[in-house]
Scaffold this motif. Sequence first.
Motif, PDB file in Angstrom:
ATOM      1  N   GLY A  67      44.864 120.556   9.810  1.00  0.00           N
ATOM      2  CA  GLY A  67      45.801 119.806  10.651  1.00  0.00           C
ATOM      3  C   GLY A  67      46.602 120.715  11.564  1.00  0.00           C
ATOM      4  O   GLY A  67      46.804 120.414  12.745  1.00  0.00           O
ATOM      5  N   LEU A  68      47.062 121.855  11.045  1.00  0.00           N
ATOM      6  CA  LEU A  68      47.811 122.809  11.871  1.00  0.00           C
ATOM      7  C   LEU A  68      46.918 123.421  12.954  1.00  0.00           C
ATOM      8  O   LEU A  68      47.350 123.610  14.092  1.00  0.00           O
ATOM      9  CB  LEU A  68      48.416 123.907  11.000  1.00  0.00           C
ATOM     10  N   VAL A  69      45.684 123.715  12.598  1.00  0.00           N
ATOM     11  CA  VAL A  69      44.751 124.272  13.592  1.00  0.00           C
ATOM     12  C   VAL A  69      44.463 123.243  14.678  1.00  0.00           C
ATOM     13  O   VAL A  69      44.445 123.567  15.874  1.00  0.00           O
ATOM     14  CB  VAL A  69      43.459 124.762  12.906  1.00  0.00           C
ATOM     15  N   LEU A  70      44.258 121.996  14.298  1.00  0.00           N
ATOM     16  CA  LEU A  70      44.004 120.953  15.291  1.00  0.00           C
ATOM     17  C   LEU A  70      45.227 120.714  16.172  1.00  0.00           C
ATOM     18  O   LEU A  70      45.090 120.462  17.375  1.00  0.00           O
ATOM     19  CB  LEU A  70      43.578 119.660  14.608  1.00  0.00           C
ATOM     20  N   LEU A  71      46.419 120.817  15.603  1.00  0.00           N
ATOM     21  CA  LEU A  71      47.634 120.705  16.406  1.00  0.00           C
ATOM     22  C   LEU A  71      47.706 121.841  17.428  1.00  0.00           C
ATOM     23  O   LEU A  71      48.040 121.613  18.602  1.00  0.00           O
ATOM     24  CB  LEU A  71      48.868 120.719  15.499  1.00  0.00           C
ATOM     25  N   ALA A  72      47.377 123.047  17.010  1.00  0.00           N
ATOM     26  CA  ALA A  72      47.378 124.188  17.936  1.00  0.00           C
ATOM     27  C   ALA A  72      46.348 123.996  19.041  1.00  0.00           C
ATOM     28  O   ALA A  72      46.615 124.285  20.214  1.00  0.00           O
ATOM     29  CB  ALA A  72      47.112 125.481  17.172  1.00  0.00           C
ATOM     30  N   LEU A  73      45.174 123.486  18.707  1.00  0.00           N
ATOM     31  CA  LEU A  73      44.154 123.219  19.722  1.00  0.00           C
ATOM     32  C   LEU A  73      44.627 122.163  20.712  1.00  0.00           C
ATOM     33  O   LEU A  73      44.416 122.283  21.917  1.00  0.00           O
ATOM     34  CB  LEU A  73      42.853 122.769  19.062  1.00  0.00           C
ATOM     35  N   TYR A  74      45.262 121.126  20.213  1.00  0.00           N
ATOM     36  CA  TYR A  74      45.767 120.060  21.089  1.00  0.00           C
ATOM     37  C   TYR A  74      46.836 120.602  22.039  1.00  0.00           C
ATOM     38  O   TYR A  74      46.797 120.343  23.245  1.00  0.00           O
ATOM     39  CB  TYR A  74      46.329 118.920  20.246  1.00  0.00           C
ATOM     40  N   LEU A  75      47.778 121.353  21.501  1.00  0.00           N
ATOM     41  CA  LEU A  75      48.848 121.902  22.328  1.00  0.00           C
ATOM     42  C   LEU A  75      48.314 122.913  23.338  1.00  0.00           C
ATOM     43  O   LEU A  75      48.810 122.994  24.462  1.00  0.00           O
ATOM     44  CB  LEU A  75      49.919 122.546  21.445  1.00  0.00           C
ATOM     45  N   GLN A  76      47.298 123.676  22.958  1.00  0.00           N
ATOM     46  CA  GLN A  76      46.690 124.653  23.865  1.00  0.00           C
ATOM     47  C   GLN A  76      46.082 123.948  25.079  1.00  0.00           C
ATOM     48  O   GLN A  76      46.179 124.431  26.198  1.00  0.00           O
ATOM     49  CB  GLN A  76      45.606 125.444  23.135  1.00  0.00           C
ATOM     50  N   GLY A  77      45.485 122.807  24.872  1.00  0.00           N
ATOM     51  CA  GLY A  77      44.859 122.085  25.971  1.00  0.00           C
ATOM     52  C   GLY A  77      45.831 121.293  26.819  1.00  0.00           C
ATOM     53  O   GLY A  77      45.495 120.884  27.929  1.00  0.00           O
ATOM     54  N   GLU A  78      47.037 121.048  26.317  1.00  0.00           N
ATOM     55  CA  GLU A  78      48.012 120.242  27.034  1.00  0.00           C
ATOM     56  C   GLU A  78      48.862 121.027  28.021  1.00  0.00           C
ATOM     57  O   GLU A  78      49.594 120.433  28.795  1.00  0.00           O
ATOM     58  CB  GLU A  78      48.949 119.537  26.040  1.00  0.00           C
ATOM     59  N   ALA A  79      48.785 122.334  28.010  1.00  0.00           N
ATOM     60  CA  ALA A  79      49.608 123.146  28.909  1.00  0.00           C
ATOM     61  C   ALA A  79      49.175 122.911  30.352  1.00  0.00           C
ATOM     62  O   ALA A  79      47.984 122.995  30.668  1.00  0.00           O
ATOM     63  CB  ALA A  79      49.470 124.620  28.553  1.00  0.00           C
ATOM     64  N   PRO A  80      50.118 122.601  31.242  1.00  0.00           N
ATOM     65  CA  PRO A  80      49.741 122.366  32.648  1.00  0.00           C
ATOM     66  C   PRO A  80      49.329 123.668  33.333  1.00  0.00           C
ATOM     67  O   PRO A  80      49.977 124.699  33.166  1.00  0.00           O
ATOM     68  CB  PRO A  80      51.016 121.799  33.267  1.00  0.00           C
ATOM     69  N   ARG A  81      48.228 123.590  34.070  1.00  0.00           N
ATOM     70  CA  ARG A  81      47.707 124.753  34.791  1.00  0.00           C
ATOM     71  C   ARG A  81      47.345 124.332  36.215  1.00  0.00           C
ATOM     72  O   ARG A  81      47.238 123.156  36.511  1.00  0.00           O
ATOM     73  CB  ARG A  81      46.461 125.283  34.096  1.00  0.00           C
ATOM     74  N   GLU A  82      47.140 125.301  37.078  1.00  0.00           N
ATOM     75  CA  GLU A  82      46.756 125.003  38.455  1.00  0.00           C
ATOM     76  C   GLU A  82      45.349 124.424  38.498  1.00  0.00           C
ATOM     77  O   GLU A  82      44.500 124.752  37.675  1.00  0.00           O
ATOM     78  CB  GLU A  82      46.808 126.277  39.314  1.00  0.00           C
ATOM     79  N   LYS A  83      45.119 123.592  39.476  1.00  0.00           N
ATOM     80  CA  LYS A  83      43.793 123.010  39.687  1.00  0.00           C
ATOM     81  C   LYS A  83      43.039 123.853  40.712  1.00  0.00           C
ATOM     82  O   LYS A  83      43.620 124.578  41.495  1.00  0.00           O
ATOM     83  CB  LYS A  83      43.925 121.576  40.220  1.00  0.00           C
ATOM     84  N   ASN A  84      41.749 123.727  40.702  1.00  0.00           N
ATOM     85  CA  ASN A  84      40.870 124.325  41.713  1.00  0.00           C
ATOM     86  C   ASN A  84      41.033 125.835  41.844  1.00  0.00           C
ATOM     87  O   ASN A  84      41.250 126.359  42.923  1.00  0.00           O
ATOM     88  CB  ASN A  84      41.102 123.659  43.080  1.00  0.00           C
ATOM     89  N   ILE A  85      40.922 126.533  40.733  1.00  0.00           N
ATOM     90  CA  ILE A  85      40.970 127.992  40.814  1.00  0.00           C
ATOM     91  C   ILE A  85      39.559 128.565  40.916  1.00  0.00           C
ATOM     92  O   ILE A  85      39.395 129.746  41.172  1.00  0.00           O
ATOM     93  CB  ILE A  85      41.703 128.615  39.610  1.00  0.00           C
ATOM     94  N   TRP A  86      38.556 127.740  40.711  1.00  0.00           N
ATOM     95  CA  TRP A  86      37.176 128.199  40.709  1.00  0.00           C
ATOM     96  C   TRP A  86      36.591 128.039  42.108  1.00  0.00           C
ATOM     97  O   TRP A  86      36.731 127.012  42.741  1.00  0.00           O
ATOM     98  CB  TRP A  86      36.345 127.417  39.705  1.00  0.00           C
ATOM     99  N   ALA A  87      35.919 129.069  42.566  1.00  0.00           N
ATOM    100  CA  ALA A  87      35.301 129.027  43.892  1.00  0.00           C
ATOM    101  C   ALA A  87      33.911 129.656  43.813  1.00  0.00           C
ATOM    102  O   ALA A  87      33.713 130.809  44.185  1.00  0.00           O
ATOM    103  CB  ALA A  87      36.161 129.758  44.905  1.00  0.00           C
TER     104      ALA A  87
END
Length: 108
Positions: A67-87
Amino acid sequence: MALGILFFVAVFGTLTVAFLWLRDARIFARTGFSGYRRASYRGVLYTALSLAGLAAAYFGSEFVGVGLVLLALYLQGEAPREKNIWAGETAMERFFGKVRRRTDKASQ
Protein backbone atom coordinates in the motif's frame (compact mmCIF):
# COMPACT_ATOMS: atom_id res chain seq x y z
CA MET A 1 11.17 -16.31 6.92
CA ALA A 2 9.58 -17.02 3.55
CA LEU A 3 9.10 -14.03 1.29
CA GLY A 4 5.75 -13.92 -0.44
CA ILE A 5 4.84 -12.65 -3.87
CA LEU A 6 3.69 -9.32 -2.43
CA PHE A 7 7.21 -8.64 -1.21
CA PHE A 8 8.52 -8.95 -4.76
CA VAL A 9 5.74 -6.66 -5.98
CA ALA A 10 6.94 -4.13 -3.41
CA VAL A 11 10.54 -4.54 -4.62
CA PHE A 12 9.53 -3.91 -8.23
CA GLY A 13 7.43 -0.89 -7.22
CA THR A 14 10.27 0.58 -5.18
CA LEU A 15 12.66 0.19 -8.09
CA THR A 16 10.12 1.86 -10.36
CA VAL A 17 9.70 4.85 -8.04
CA ALA A 18 13.47 5.26 -7.79
CA PHE A 19 13.83 5.02 -11.58
CA LEU A 20 11.16 7.66 -12.15
CA TRP A 21 12.82 9.96 -9.61
CA LEU A 22 16.21 9.65 -11.30
CA ARG A 23 14.59 10.16 -14.72
CA ASP A 24 12.93 13.38 -13.54
CA ALA A 25 16.25 14.55 -12.08
CA ARG A 26 18.00 13.87 -15.40
CA ILE A 27 15.36 15.77 -17.37
CA PHE A 28 15.63 18.70 -14.95
CA ALA A 29 19.42 18.73 -15.23
CA ARG A 30 19.21 18.83 -19.02
CA THR A 31 16.35 21.31 -19.45
CA GLY A 32 16.07 23.35 -16.26
CA PHE A 33 12.25 23.21 -16.30
CA SER A 34 10.75 24.08 -12.92
CA GLY A 35 8.12 21.32 -13.08
CA TYR A 36 10.81 18.66 -13.33
CA ARG A 37 12.76 20.38 -10.54
CA ARG A 38 9.78 20.06 -8.20
CA ALA A 39 9.15 16.50 -9.39
CA SER A 40 12.76 15.49 -8.75
CA TYR A 41 12.76 17.08 -5.28
CA ARG A 42 9.51 15.34 -4.38
CA GLY A 43 10.88 12.12 -5.85
CA VAL A 44 13.31 11.94 -2.96
CA LEU A 45 10.38 11.83 -0.53
CA TYR A 46 8.43 9.37 -2.65
CA THR A 47 11.43 7.06 -2.90
CA ALA A 48 11.82 7.20 0.88
CA LEU A 49 8.12 6.37 1.25
CA SER A 50 8.47 3.39 -1.08
CA LEU A 51 11.54 2.21 0.82
CA ALA A 52 9.52 2.39 4.03
CA GLY A 53 6.89 0.29 2.30
CA LEU A 54 9.53 -2.20 1.22
CA ALA A 55 10.78 -2.43 4.81
CA ALA A 56 7.22 -2.97 6.04
CA ALA A 57 6.72 -5.72 3.45
CA TYR A 58 9.98 -7.39 4.47
CA PHE A 59 9.26 -7.34 8.17
CA GLY A 60 5.88 -8.99 7.92
CA SER A 61 3.14 -6.56 6.95
CA GLU A 62 3.08 -7.14 3.20
CA PHE A 63 -0.29 -5.46 2.58
CA VAL A 64 0.75 -2.26 4.35
CA GLY A 65 4.07 -2.32 2.52
CA VAL A 66 2.49 -2.72 -0.91
CA GLY A 67 0.00 0.00 0.00
CA LEU A 68 2.82 2.44 0.82
CA VAL A 69 4.62 1.58 -2.42
CA LEU A 70 1.44 2.08 -4.43
CA LEU A 71 0.85 5.42 -2.69
CA ALA A 72 4.38 6.50 -3.64
CA LEU A 73 3.78 5.45 -7.25
CA TYR A 74 0.52 7.39 -7.36
CA LEU A 75 2.07 10.53 -5.90
CA GLN A 76 5.06 10.25 -8.26
CA GLY A 77 2.74 10.32 -11.26
CA GLU A 78 0.62 13.19 -9.96
CA ALA A 79 3.40 15.80 -9.90
CA PRO A 80 2.70 18.50 -12.51
CA ARG A 81 5.33 18.71 -15.24
CA GLU A 82 5.77 20.65 -18.47
CA LYS A 83 4.11 19.34 -21.60
CA ASN A 84 5.76 18.79 -24.97
CA ILE A 85 9.38 18.41 -23.94
CA TRP A 86 9.96 15.68 -26.52
CA ALA A 87 11.05 16.66 -30.01
CA GLY A 88 11.76 13.62 -32.18
CA GLU A 89 13.21 11.26 -29.58
CA THR A 90 12.60 7.54 -29.91
CA ALA A 91 10.62 5.59 -27.34
CA MET A 92 13.80 4.27 -25.73
CA GLU A 93 15.24 7.78 -25.44
CA ARG A 94 12.02 8.95 -23.80
CA PHE A 95 12.13 5.97 -21.46
CA PHE A 96 15.57 6.99 -20.19
CA GLY A 97 14.72 10.71 -20.13
CA LYS A 98 16.89 11.96 -22.97
CA VAL A 99 15.86 15.47 -24.02
CA ARG A 100 17.68 18.31 -25.69
CA ARG A 101 19.77 20.42 -23.34
CA ARG A 102 19.12 24.10 -22.84
CA THR A 103 22.35 24.86 -24.69
CA ASP A 104 21.74 22.55 -27.67
CA LYS A 105 20.98 24.24 -30.95
CA ALA A 106 17.78 23.29 -32.75
CA SER A 107 18.39 20.67 -35.42
CA GLN A 108 17.50 21.79 -38.91
